[in-house]
Scaffold this active site. Structure first.
Site, PDB file in Angstrom:
ATOM      1  N   LYS A 195       1.022  -1.351   0.063  1.00  0.00           N
ATOM      2  CA  LYS A 195       0.043  -0.026  -0.121  1.00  0.00           C
ATOM      3  C   LYS A 195       0.823   1.271  -0.084  1.00  0.00           C
ATOM      4  CE  LYS A 195      -0.200  -0.139   4.871  1.00  0.00           C
ATOM      5  NZ  LYS A 195      -1.056  -0.866   6.199  1.00  0.00           N
TER       6      LYS A 195
ATOM      7  N   ARG B 204     -10.869  -0.278  14.075  1.00  0.00           N
ATOM      8  CA  ARG B 204     -10.359   0.778  12.779  1.00  0.00           C
ATOM      9  C   ARG B 204     -11.243  -0.035  11.800  1.00  0.00           C
ATOM     10  NH1 ARG B 204      -4.280   0.987  10.585  1.00  0.00           N
ATOM     11  NH2 ARG B 204      -4.988  -1.205   9.934  1.00  0.00           N
TER      12      ARG B 204
ATOM     13  N   TYR C  32      18.665  28.806  10.288  1.00  0.00           N
ATOM     14  CA  TYR C  32      17.548  29.191  10.982  1.00  0.00           C
ATOM     15  C   TYR C  32      17.813  29.198  12.390  1.00  0.00           C
ATOM     16  CZ  TYR C  32      14.823  29.683   6.734  1.00  0.00           C
ATOM     17  OH  TYR C  32      14.247  30.160   5.510  1.00  0.00           O
TER      18      TYR C  32
ATOM     19  N   MET D 292      13.641  23.699   4.506  1.00  0.00           N
ATOM     20  CA  MET D 292      12.645  23.019   3.597  1.00  0.00           C
ATOM     21  C   MET D 292      13.321  22.482   2.389  1.00  0.00           C
ATOM     22  SD  MET D 292       9.757  24.834   1.212  1.00  0.00           S
ATOM     23  CE  MET D 292       8.809  25.511   2.393  1.00  0.00           C
TER      24      MET D 292
END
Ligand SMILES: *Cc1c(COP(=O)(O)O)cnc(C)c1O
Length: 344
Positions: free
Chosen positions: A33, A128, A242, A290
């Protein structure tokens, strides 16, 4: 190399499947999956089919088509989410097999595709997915007369073998299914490692195939190489990144590499993580941005062209621990920006 590169070792994948398969006397399927946990459902499924896997599992019908193309017509492909509202024959073309999770799904399937093969997922305590014991009791004889292809349930705590929930779920699953003719399955990676009582007729590992815990003996399957964009000298007392929270305590060489939290290298990964040139570790310093990560390469004899962040020395679970998550999430978040290569 100008982009970060994800290399997936299909030999290691196959070897992990064989090692897990050797731990039981029953059939071993494979859960592929979420694009095979982020590693590519097509190449991963093809390699596993070649090893002999005959039962594949995906989360949603849409994921099944790529697997079918990769494995050919013979292997079974089961869909955990079952037959959802809006699903029809098109979604289940290519002979995908829905795992029925509720009386509504059963009814819907019988109305839409009465002759289509299906399996059943039972809820043994995880709450679930799956038929509740009472629903199963009232549908059992009708379902059994239609010859379900598999009856499964899922363990909530199999990453903790001593958790009492495992035995409770085992007992519930037995109480619900003893005497059925259909092949039964309770074990994913964790259950497979807990021994024969949990194996039933087939096991269905996912994460262990991809080199993740709880399969401690897994071979690493993924490596990630990051290209160095720039290397600079930093004096004592200067900061990096940062927030300026890393401060040089010695004259340092700092390499900036092209990947960051947008590539699944989570910002929450704090200190204690290295990148590597061969076996030589170079610590990540400063905040992960990022698209960029900064690395102290002072101890290298020369400036590197690339640094490896995932390898045999530092696994997906090491990164996960540093980020406060699990290996599954690191694997599935290795982003779309990497160029991918497969070792076949
Ligand atoms: C994801 C999943 C698996 C595989 O679990 P791993 O822990 O990755 O081995 C097996 N069965 C079901 C129902 C799942 O959702």
């Amino acid at each position: 190399m100008s982009t970060a590169r994800l290399t997936i070792n299909l030999h290691a994948l196959a070897s992990n499947w064989r090692a897990l398969d050797a731990k039981s006397n029953v059939e071993t399927g494979a859960v592929v999956k979420a694009d095979a946990y982020g590693l590519g459902a097509g190449p991963v499924s093809a390699a596993l089919a070649e090893e002999g896997v005959r039962k594949f599992f995906v989360a949603a019908a849409e994921e099944g088509l790529a697997v079918r193309q990769a494995v050919g017509p013979e292997p079974q492909i089961f869909v955990f989410s079952g037959f959802m509202d809006g699903d029809n024959g098109l979604h289940f073309a290519d002979n995908l097999i829905p795992m029925i999770n509720s009386p509504e799904q059963f009814k819907r399937l019988q109305q839409a595709m009465p002759d289509h093969p299906f399996g059943v997922q039972l809820d043994s305590g995880m709450n679930r997915l799956g038929l509740e014991p009472a629903d199963w009791a009232s549908l059992r004889s009708e379902i059994e007369s239609l010859n379900p292809k598999a009856i499964i349930s899922h363990l909530a705590c199999s990453d903790e073998p001593d958790h009492p929930m495992n035995r409770r779920q085992l007992k519930t699953f037995r109480d619900m299914t003893d005497g059925v003719a259909a092949p039964r399955s309770l074990a994913a990676t964790g259950g497979l490692l807990m021994g024969p009582e949990f194996h039933f007729d087939f096991c269905r590992p996912g994460v262990g195939l991809y080199g993740g815990m709880p399969f401690a003996d897994a071979k690493p399957v993924v490596s990630v190489d990051l290209p160095v964009i720039q290397v600079r000298s930093v004096s004592v007392g200067e900061t990096v990144g940062y927030g300026g929270y890393w401060v040089a305590r010695r004259p340092s060489r700092i390499a900036t590499v092209a990947a960051g939290y947008a590539d699944g290298l989570h910002r929450a990964i704090g200190g204690g993580i290295d990148t590597f040139v061969g076996d030589q570790p170079c610590p990540v310093v400063g905040r992960i941005s990022m698209d960029l990560i900064t690395v102290d390469v002072t101890d290298l004899p020369e400036d590197p062209e690339r640094l490896r962040i995932l390898n045999g020395h530092q696994t997906v679970d090491d990164l996960a621990e540093a980020a406060g998550t699990i290996g599954y999430e690191i694997l599935t978040s290795l982003g779309a920006r990497y160029s991918r290569g497969y070792v076949e």
